[in-house]
Design a protein around this motif. Sequence first.
Motif, PDB file in Angstrom:
ATOM      1  N   THR A   1      49.281  63.751  63.497  1.00  0.00           N
ATOM      2  CA  THR A   1      48.831  62.353  63.533  1.00  0.00           C
ATOM      3  C   THR A   1      48.336  61.944  62.157  1.00  0.00           C
ATOM      4  OG1 THR A   1      48.120  62.664  65.832  1.00  0.00           O
ATOM      5  CG2 THR A   1      47.336  60.682  64.695  1.00  0.00           C
ATOM      6  N   LEU A   2      48.713  60.744  61.746  1.00  0.00           N
ATOM      7  CA  LEU A   2      48.246  60.173  60.478  1.00  0.00           C
ATOM      8  C   LEU A   2      47.576  58.843  60.784  1.00  0.00           C
ATOM      9  CD1 LEU A   2      48.123  59.924  57.360  1.00  0.00           C
ATOM     10  CD2 LEU A   2      50.414  58.904  57.464  1.00  0.00           C
ATOM     11  N   TYR A   3      46.284  58.747  60.475  1.00  0.00           N
ATOM     12  CA  TYR A   3      45.544  57.501  60.652  1.00  0.00           C
ATOM     13  C   TYR A   3      45.458  56.764  59.315  1.00  0.00           C
ATOM     14  CZ  TYR A   3      43.686  58.890  65.269  1.00  0.00           C
ATOM     15  OH  TYR A   3      43.541  59.248  66.594  1.00  0.00           O
ATOM     16  N   LEU A   4      45.800  55.487  59.336  1.00  0.00           N
ATOM     17  CA  LEU A   4      45.624  54.599  58.185  1.00  0.00           C
ATOM     18  C   LEU A   4      44.420  53.724  58.518  1.00  0.00           C
ATOM     19  CD1 LEU A   4      49.374  53.558  57.828  1.00  0.00           C
ATOM     20  CD2 LEU A   4      48.211  55.486  56.712  1.00  0.00           C
ATOM     21  N   VAL A   5      43.258  54.060  57.937  1.00  0.00           N
ATOM     22  CA  VAL A   5      42.010  53.486  58.420  1.00  0.00           C
ATOM     23  C   VAL A   5      41.591  52.259  57.596  1.00  0.00           C
ATOM     24  CG1 VAL A   5      39.700  54.081  59.277  1.00  0.00           C
ATOM     25  CG2 VAL A   5      41.406  55.865  59.037  1.00  0.00           C
ATOM     26  N   GLY A   6      42.501  51.331  57.424  1.00  0.00           N
ATOM     27  CA  GLY A   6      42.171  50.029  56.857  1.00  0.00           C
ATOM     28  C   GLY A   6      42.256  49.916  55.348  1.00  0.00           C
ATOM     29  N   ASP A   7      42.453  48.672  54.892  1.00  0.00           N
ATOM     30  CA  ASP A   7      42.590  48.333  53.471  1.00  0.00           C
ATOM     31  C   ASP A   7      43.717  49.133  52.823  1.00  0.00           C
ATOM     32  OD1 ASP A   7      40.531  46.623  53.905  1.00  0.00           O
ATOM     33  OD2 ASP A   7      39.116  47.564  52.536  1.00  0.00           O
ATOM     34  N   ILE A   8      44.787  49.316  53.569  1.00  0.00           N
ATOM     35  CA  ILE A   8      45.962  49.991  53.013  1.00  0.00           C
ATOM     36  C   ILE A   8      46.663  49.057  52.032  1.00  0.00           C
ATOM     37  CG2 ILE A   8      48.127  51.146  53.555  1.00  0.00           C
ATOM     38  CD1 ILE A   8      45.553  52.553  54.581  1.00  0.00           C
ATOM     39  N   ILE A   9      46.825  47.798  52.422  1.00  0.00           N
ATOM     40  CA  ILE A   9      47.388  46.762  51.549  1.00  0.00           C
ATOM     41  C   ILE A   9      46.280  45.762  51.239  1.00  0.00           C
ATOM     42  CG2 ILE A   9      49.088  44.907  51.369  1.00  0.00           C
ATOM     43  CD1 ILE A   9      50.855  46.528  53.289  1.00  0.00           C
ATOM     44  N   ASP A  10      46.152  45.388  49.971  1.00  0.00           N
ATOM     45  CA  ASP A  10      45.080  44.495  49.562  1.00  0.00           C
ATOM     46  C   ASP A  10      45.561  43.051  49.561  1.00  0.00           C
ATOM     47  OD1 ASP A  10      42.980  43.107  48.274  1.00  0.00           O
ATOM     48  OD2 ASP A  10      42.333  44.960  47.310  1.00  0.00           O
ATOM     49  N   GLY A  11      45.447  42.411  50.726  1.00  0.00           N
ATOM     50  CA  GLY A  11      45.866  41.019  50.854  1.00  0.00           C
ATOM     51  C   GLY A  11      45.034  40.070  50.015  1.00  0.00           C
ATOM     52  N   TRP A  12      43.761  40.401  49.790  1.00  0.00           N
ATOM     53  CA  TRP A  12      42.903  39.537  48.971  1.00  0.00           C
ATOM     54  C   TRP A  12      43.470  39.407  47.553  1.00  0.00           C
ATOM     55  CZ3 TRP A  12      37.010  40.879  49.948  1.00  0.00           C
ATOM     56  CH2 TRP A  12      36.734  40.702  51.314  1.00  0.00           C
ATOM     57  N   GLN A  13      43.810  40.554  46.961  1.00  0.00           N
ATOM     58  CA  GLN A  13      44.321  40.533  45.592  1.00  0.00           C
ATOM     59  C   GLN A  13      45.730  39.936  45.504  1.00  0.00           C
ATOM     60  OE1 GLN A  13      43.011  41.240  42.614  1.00  0.00           O
ATOM     61  NE2 GLN A  13      41.008  41.679  43.484  1.00  0.00           N
ATOM     62  N   LEU A  14      46.554  40.227  46.506  1.00  0.00           N
ATOM     63  CA  LEU A  14      47.922  39.706  46.487  1.00  0.00           C
ATOM     64  C   LEU A  14      47.944  38.185  46.583  1.00  0.00           C
ATOM     65  CD1 LEU A  14      49.762  42.359  48.691  1.00  0.00           C
ATOM     66  CD2 LEU A  14      50.037  41.975  46.239  1.00  0.00           C
ATOM     67  N   LYS A  15      46.947  37.590  47.236  1.00  0.00           N
ATOM     68  CA  LYS A  15      46.856  36.129  47.293  1.00  0.00           C
ATOM     69  C   LYS A  15      46.548  35.537  45.924  1.00  0.00           C
ATOM     70  CE  LYS A  15      45.385  35.607  52.131  1.00  0.00           C
ATOM     71  NZ  LYS A  15      44.243  35.233  53.003  1.00  0.00           N
ATOM     72  N   ARG A  16      45.773  36.284  45.119  1.00  0.00           N
ATOM     73  CA  ARG A  16      45.394  35.797  43.789  1.00  0.00           C
ATOM     74  C   ARG A  16      46.520  35.989  42.783  1.00  0.00           C
ATOM     75  NH1 ARG A  16      39.823  39.205  43.771  1.00  0.00           N
ATOM     76  NH2 ARG A  16      38.672  38.025  45.349  1.00  0.00           N
ATOM     77  N   ARG A  17      47.089  37.205  42.801  1.00  0.00           N
ATOM     78  CA  ARG A  17      48.150  37.521  41.838  1.00  0.00           C
ATOM     79  C   ARG A  17      49.043  38.599  42.429  1.00  0.00           C
ATOM     80  NH1 ARG A  17      49.182  41.159  37.614  1.00  0.00           N
ATOM     81  NH2 ARG A  17      47.266  42.317  38.086  1.00  0.00           N
ATOM     82  N   TRP A  18      50.342  38.330  42.434  1.00  0.00           N
ATOM     83  CA  TRP A  18      51.269  39.283  43.037  1.00  0.00           C
ATOM     84  C   TRP A  18      51.462  40.478  42.116  1.00  0.00           C
ATOM     85  CZ3 TRP A  18      53.020  39.960  47.762  1.00  0.00           C
ATOM     86  CH2 TRP A  18      54.046  40.901  47.962  1.00  0.00           C
TER      87      TRP A  18
END
Length: 294
Positions: free
Chosen positions: A65-82
């Motif tokens: 089992t592999l748990y990805l426990v959040g903030d894997i992709i930073d949507g906050w930063q991607l909204k500012r600059r791709w």
Amino acid sequence: MKPGEQFLDAALFRSLDDAAPGNGSGSKRDPIRFRTIWISDVHLGTTGCQAARLLEFLRATESDTLYLVGDIIDGWQLKRRWYWDQVHNNVVQTVLKKARKGTEVIFVPGNHDEAVRQFIDLDFGGIRIRDELVHTTAQGKRMLVLHGDRFDGVIACAKWLAYVGDGLYTVILKFNQWFNGWRARAGLPYWSLSQYLKLKVKNAVNYISSFEDALAAEAKKKGLDGVICGHIHKPEIRDIDGIKYCNDGDWVESLSALVEEASGELRLVTWQEIMQQKNAASSNRVRELCELPS
């Protein structure tokens, strides 16, 4: 050429090739196996993300089992600059490949990838998306698994302040990259300036302690044995009022993960530790091949 030498030469060069840094530090051979792995706070989509090192870690390990426990992709930063380069794609593809090959992958979204929370309780590409859940270890211990941001007073009560703090943190991480580039050229190991500052500032230390206490209290209220979370980028395993508190760390500062051994033991590992273990295994393999009878 003596009989068998041709085979020995070919096998030796294959082992050396597998052990080369560009090939995942030996990850093609005998990955290090755990019952469960937890990673969080990867922050794909940012320049501070240590995606190349995470990719090495993922290729060097296997788990049921592999748990990805959040903030894997930073949507906050991607909204500012791709920002998204090939190694970020490779991380995503490696996780998807693990899911296709039978690893149970569970994604628990955090505040930076909160957009995924609209898909809670759905499954995509073999990845289960859950808000929080209980993991039972091989020792029968029941552990609450969640990202932890809803226990962060800054996130819950003043999101604008969290955005400001996130911006300052990004600046520190950029300096951290430059600083570690210099350290690498000088032959020195990786060292996180941002993590050092976090652990030295009194207010930050008090905040971390309050966060840990709040998570442990939540697990106790639910009648569980412990809690596993991310969010604050501080890897930790400790007992809090009879509750086992575990934070798996992050992949911008600590380069750490929480793992469960086959025995049910929970422990923290780092990228450096896993790479050293893999490199040692590759070196042993080369020595074994060199010592084959002619």
